[in-house]
Design a protein around this motif. Structure first.
Motif, mmCIF file in Angstrom:
data_model
loop_
_atom_site.group_PDB
_atom_site.id
_atom_site.type_symbol
_atom_site.label_atom_id
_atom_site.label_comp_id
_atom_site.label_asym_id
_atom_site.label_seq_id
_atom_site.Cartn_x
_atom_site.Cartn_y
_atom_site.Cartn_z
ATOM 1 N N VAL A 34 -2.833 -2.347 9.901
ATOM 2 C CA VAL A 34 -2.061 -1.233 9.326
ATOM 3 C C VAL A 34 -0.945 -1.778 8.443
ATOM 4 C CG1 VAL A 34 -0.487 0.661 9.874
ATOM 5 C CG2 VAL A 34 -2.613 0.397 11.167
ATOM 6 N N LYS A 35 -0.267 -2.793 8.942
ATOM 7 C CA LYS A 35 0.818 -3.403 8.175
ATOM 8 C C LYS A 35 0.306 -3.989 6.856
ATOM 9 C CE LYS A 35 4.365 -7.007 8.468
ATOM 10 N NZ LYS A 35 4.863 -8.158 9.228
ATOM 11 N N ASP A 36 -0.812 -4.721 6.934
ATOM 12 C CA ASP A 36 -1.402 -5.297 5.724
ATOM 13 C C ASP A 36 -1.806 -4.211 4.734
ATOM 14 O OD1 ASP A 36 -1.064 -7.817 6.669
ATOM 15 O OD2 ASP A 36 -3.144 -8.101 7.343
ATOM 16 N N GLY A 37 -2.380 -3.114 5.284
ATOM 17 C CA GLY A 37 -2.810 -2.012 4.423
ATOM 18 C C GLY A 37 -1.641 -1.369 3.698
ATOM 19 N N VAL A 38 -0.552 -1.119 4.442
ATOM 20 C CA VAL A 38 0.641 -0.498 3.836
ATOM 21 C C VAL A 38 1.257 -1.427 2.791
ATOM 22 C CG1 VAL A 38 3.000 0.281 4.307
ATOM 23 C CG2 VAL A 38 1.143 0.958 5.841
ATOM 24 N N PHE A 39 1.358 -2.717 3.124
ATOM 25 C CA PHE A 39 1.969 -3.682 2.204
ATOM 26 C C PHE A 39 1.135 -3.862 0.933
ATOM 27 C CE2 PHE A 39 5.576 -6.250 4.077
ATOM 28 C CZ PHE A 39 5.888 -5.294 5.041
ATOM 29 N N PHE A 42 1.575 -0.579 -1.152
ATOM 30 C CA PHE A 42 2.917 -0.501 -1.742
ATOM 31 C C PHE A 42 3.431 -1.925 -1.970
ATOM 32 C CE2 PHE A 42 2.482 3.354 0.868
ATOM 33 C CZ PHE A 42 2.757 4.335 -0.078
ATOM 34 N N PRO A 43 3.021 -2.576 -3.059
ATOM 35 C CA PRO A 43 3.416 -3.981 -3.280
ATOM 36 C C PRO A 43 4.926 -4.195 -3.337
ATOM 37 C CG PRO A 43 1.656 -3.340 -4.772
ATOM 38 C CD PRO A 43 2.120 -2.093 -4.098
ATOM 39 N N CYS A 101 6.571 0.658 -10.758
ATOM 40 C CA CYS A 101 7.398 -0.296 -10.013
ATOM 41 C C CYS A 101 7.033 -0.298 -8.529
ATOM 42 C CB CYS A 101 8.867 0.064 -10.203
ATOM 43 S SG CYS A 101 9.986 -1.008 -9.315
ATOM 44 N N ILE A 102 6.652 0.854 -8.002
ATOM 45 C CA ILE A 102 6.326 0.984 -6.572
ATOM 46 C C ILE A 102 4.905 0.503 -6.276
ATOM 47 C CG2 ILE A 102 6.024 2.663 -4.690
ATOM 48 C CD1 ILE A 102 8.186 4.383 -6.174
ATOM 49 N N LYS A 368 -4.022 -7.720 -8.300
ATOM 50 C CA LYS A 368 -5.228 -7.127 -7.725
ATOM 51 C C LYS A 368 -5.705 -6.018 -8.658
ATOM 52 C CE LYS A 368 -3.655 -7.996 -2.990
ATOM 53 N NZ LYS A 368 -3.146 -7.347 -1.768
ATOM 54 N N ALA A 369 -6.916 -6.191 -9.196
ATOM 55 C CA ALA A 369 -7.437 -5.229 -10.183
ATOM 56 C C ALA A 369 -7.544 -3.824 -9.593
ATOM 57 C CB ALA A 369 -8.796 -5.700 -10.691
ATOM 58 N N ASN A 370 -8.019 -3.720 -8.332
ATOM 59 C CA ASN A 370 -8.167 -2.389 -7.722
ATOM 60 C C ASN A 370 -6.815 -1.732 -7.484
ATOM 61 O OD1 ASN A 370 -10.968 -1.980 -7.558
ATOM 62 N ND2 ASN A 370 -11.112 -3.381 -5.841
ATOM 63 N N GLN A 371 -5.822 -2.527 -7.073
ATOM 64 C CA GLN A 371 -4.479 -1.973 -6.878
ATOM 65 C C GLN A 371 -3.880 -1.533 -8.205
ATOM 66 O OE1 GLN A 371 -3.011 -1.139 -4.120
ATOM 67 N NE2 GLN A 371 -1.136 -0.446 -5.139
#
Length: 675
Positions: A34-39, A42-43, A101-102, A368-371
């Motif tokens: 979950v932490k990895d997913g949130v981070f 939201f880079p 920015c977010i 990350k292209a998808n992000q």
């Protein structure tokens, strides 16, 4: 010949187990995941806690302020291009800067208004305005709008429908723009979710460059009427560029001399200063904000010279302060604009991803292209509720941002604050700004795209195919329409790839002395050939499109068509039989036998398959036919350097007879030694 034995890896193709494994991986949940997913979503949560105030802050503030100062006049100018009021361009730039920015992973790119995207939005907005009934002559529409505004303030809403039609043109325009922006954003987020970033692979650099240059001609054409102060409707559809110029020349006698002189003076100031900025960018700590200077000077001159009242110059008009209340897109418009949003979404994410990857590579970090697709998607979805139109990354502003000391996306926040200051305080002061000044700013910013013509000789020298793709895409985008131009460019690029595999290079090879290397006889001198052996290389996949080319090239290079040789043998044999029946004398028969038994000059053909990436069923059948035909004229065909995919295709296609699979060689030298 010592046979090399390679034991193939076992391939586990249990589809059920693969699906179950992937489902478990996707659906499993743990605090760390979950932490990895949130981070990752939201880079900003990753890089902001590590922000080095002393090292990064000054550069970020400086670059943010400079980009903000440049973005204010451009946002107002590009609103005109998108068919919107100036305030909506400022809204768009503000929200895009803050949201990227977010969600964004690039430290350097600047997301905001981009000329080509604005043009594509403007074309759809104009079309929908006409469909909705806002197709009156502009001058008449202005009078009726003023009258309707007066009626609205003095009378009760009696004829509500006609009043809405007359006084809400700008409101309807931003509704169309925001709805299309929402749909484009949804497409981009969907592409990120389904990980279809590979779509951008089909948009090569030469294609994108040609598309942007072609669209630049359309942008220039759409702004030409403002330079001359002409009040003519914007042409749309196929051939709009030519139609617009015809319309301009028909109305050129109505040119507003005041707007023409203002445009000329702005060009005189902007072009040399921009050139100086480019020439001395390594020495200047920050580029000269000449656009802002021109906007301020032109606004003051227009206000105190009363240019609108005296000469009838077209001005920006009232720009309100603050924010309008959020409003959802018009869902009833979605069927009308859903198709138009597809090319806008693709161009937007392709430019954003390519720019972010380019600057990440330059500065040694990864994106990350998808992000990035999520980021640009949310830069469109969220602002669409706040009266904004479509955005993407822009190269010119990104270069300025990078060159002025930007280290992180904090500079984007600073840019947003600069635009917010304008929105809350300064915006109404631009009331008297002439539209021709905004048009000049837009046209001057096209210099980079139009300069690509200077690079054509170099591009031609590097790759003629890429140059032709560039020219075709540019011409189609300019002369037909931007959407059709993009489609033509993609289709033409694919055709070029197909044609290059349809007629590939297929040389004979010679042996490099004192080595085991074989190279093209047509490319290099002093290569040796082994007597009785021909080595042939086919430099493309062998499939249904080029199978005939493979056969004809092989026959031409070896000088022997086995089908013709067989036919000649049969013909000679028939003639012999006929002669035996007619004449008992054997002289002529012996001549025929000499002809039939004439040697071919070689006994083995080695086909180097190192450049054959794959075979389809037509390719396997072609190889079988070639081997069979040559075998019938006493020539053996050996295959060398087949990759595992080709080798397995040959085995599955039963290319080898029982016990003949040892005739597949791992090198040309090995095959020649065997022969």
């Amino acid at each position: 010949h010592h046979r090399m034995f390679l034991e193939p890896q076992e391939k586990k193709r249990n589809m059920k187990a693969l699906v179950v494994k992937q489902a478990k991986k996707t659906c499993s949940c743990s605090p760390a995941k979950v932490k990895d997913g949130v981070f990752s979503f939201f880079p900003i949560l990753q890089w902001l806690p590590k922000y080095k105030l002393g090292e990064y802050l000054l550069g970020d503030i400086m670059s943010g302020v400079i980009v903000g100062v440049l973005l204010v006049p451009q946002s107002i100018a590009y609103s005109l291009l998108a068919g919107q009021e100036p305030i909506y361009g400022l809204y768009t730039s503000f929200f895009a800067s803050v949201i990227y920015c977010i969600f964004g992973t690039s430290h350097h790119i600047s997301v905001g208004v981009f000329g080509v995207i604005c043009l594509m939005v403007g074309q759809v907005v104009d079309r929908e305005l006409q469909r909705a009934g806002y197709d009156l002559e502009p001058a008449a529409l202005d009078v009726l709008t003023d009258a309707a505004a007066y009626v609205n303030t003095t009378t009760s809403p009696v004829n509500q429908t006609s009043q809405e039609l007359l006084c809400d043109k700008s409101c309807y325009a931003i509704t169309v723009g925001a709805t299309m922006t929402f749909i484009a954003g949804v497409y981009q987020v969907a592409m990120g979710f389904f990980q279809v970033g590979f779509v951008s692979v089909y948009l090569s650099d030469s294609l994108l460059s040609g598309f942007v240059t072609g669209a630049s001609f359309t942008i220039l054409t759409s702004q030409a009427k403002y330079l001359l102060g002409l009040d003519i409707p914007r042409s749309s559809g196929v051939g709009s560029l030519i139609a617009t110029w015809i319309n301009i020349f028909r109305n050129i006698h109505k040119t507003n001399i005041c707007d023409l002189i203002t445009s000329f003076l702005c060009f005189l100031v902007l072009v040399p200063t921009k050139e100086l900025n480019d020439h001395f960018k390594s020495r200047l700590k920050a580029p000269i904000p000449v656009e802002l200077v021109v906007v301020v000077a032109a606004t003051l001159a227009s206000h105190f010279g009363k240019l609108r009242e005296t000469y009838g110059s077209s001005v920006a008009g009232h720009i309100p302060t603050g924010f309008l209340p959020p409003r959802p897109p018009d869902w009833s418009l979605i069927p009308s604009v859903a198709l138009d949003a597809i090319p806008i979404a693709i161009i937007g994410f392709a430019i954003t991803v390519s720019l972010s990857e380019m600057f990440a590579k330059k500065h040694g970090y990864s994106v990350k292209a998808n992000q990035e697709m999520y980021a640009i998607g949310f830069c469109n979805i969220i602002p669409s509720f706040f009266h904004c139109f479509t955005t993407s990354a822009a190269l010119a502003k990104t270069l300025v941002k990078e060159s002025t000391g930007c280290r992180t996306q904090v500079s984007g926040m600073v840019t947003g604050l600069v635009i917010l200051l304008v929105l809350l305080v300064i915006a109404p002061l631009f009331y008297s700004l002439q539209k021709c000044v905004l048009a000049v700013i837009t046209i001057v910013n096209l210099r980079g795209a139009l300069r690509k013509f200077k690079d054509l000789p170099k591009m031609w020298h590097l790759s003629r195919v890429d140059t032709v793709i560039w020219l075709v895409t540019m011409a189609a985008s300019a002369l037909l329409s931007t959407e059709i131009g993009l489609l033509v460019g993609v289709c033409f690029s694919m055709l070029c790839v197909i044609f290059r595999t349809q007629r590939p290079e297929a040389p004979l090879l010679g042996w490099v002395a004192e080595s085991e290397t074989y190279e093209s006889l047509s490319a290099y001198k002093n290569l040796q050939t082994k007597p009785g052996i021909v080595v042939f290389r086919f430099e493309a996949p062998l499939y249904y499109i080029n199978k005939e080319c493979f056969k004809s090239t092989l026959y031409k290079q070896t000088g022997v068509n086995p089908v013709w040789v067989k036919a000649a043998k049969k013909k000679a044999a028939k003639r012999m039989l006929r002669e035996k029946e007619l004449d008992s004398d054997g002289n002529r028969t012996s001549i025929s036998m000499d002809f039939v038994s004439e040697p071919l000059g070689f006994h083995t053909i080695v086909i180097d398959c190192c450049a054959v990436q794959f075979l389809d069923t037509a390719g396997i059948r072609t190889l079988k036919e070639v081997c069979k035909d040559y075998r019938e004229v006493d020539v053996q065909v050996l295959l060398a350097q087949c990759n595992p995919s080709v080798r397995s295709s040959l085995i599955r296609g039963e290319f080898f007879k029982e016990g003949e699979d040892h005739l597949l060689f791992h090198s040309v030298h090995q095959a020649v030694d065997f022969a």
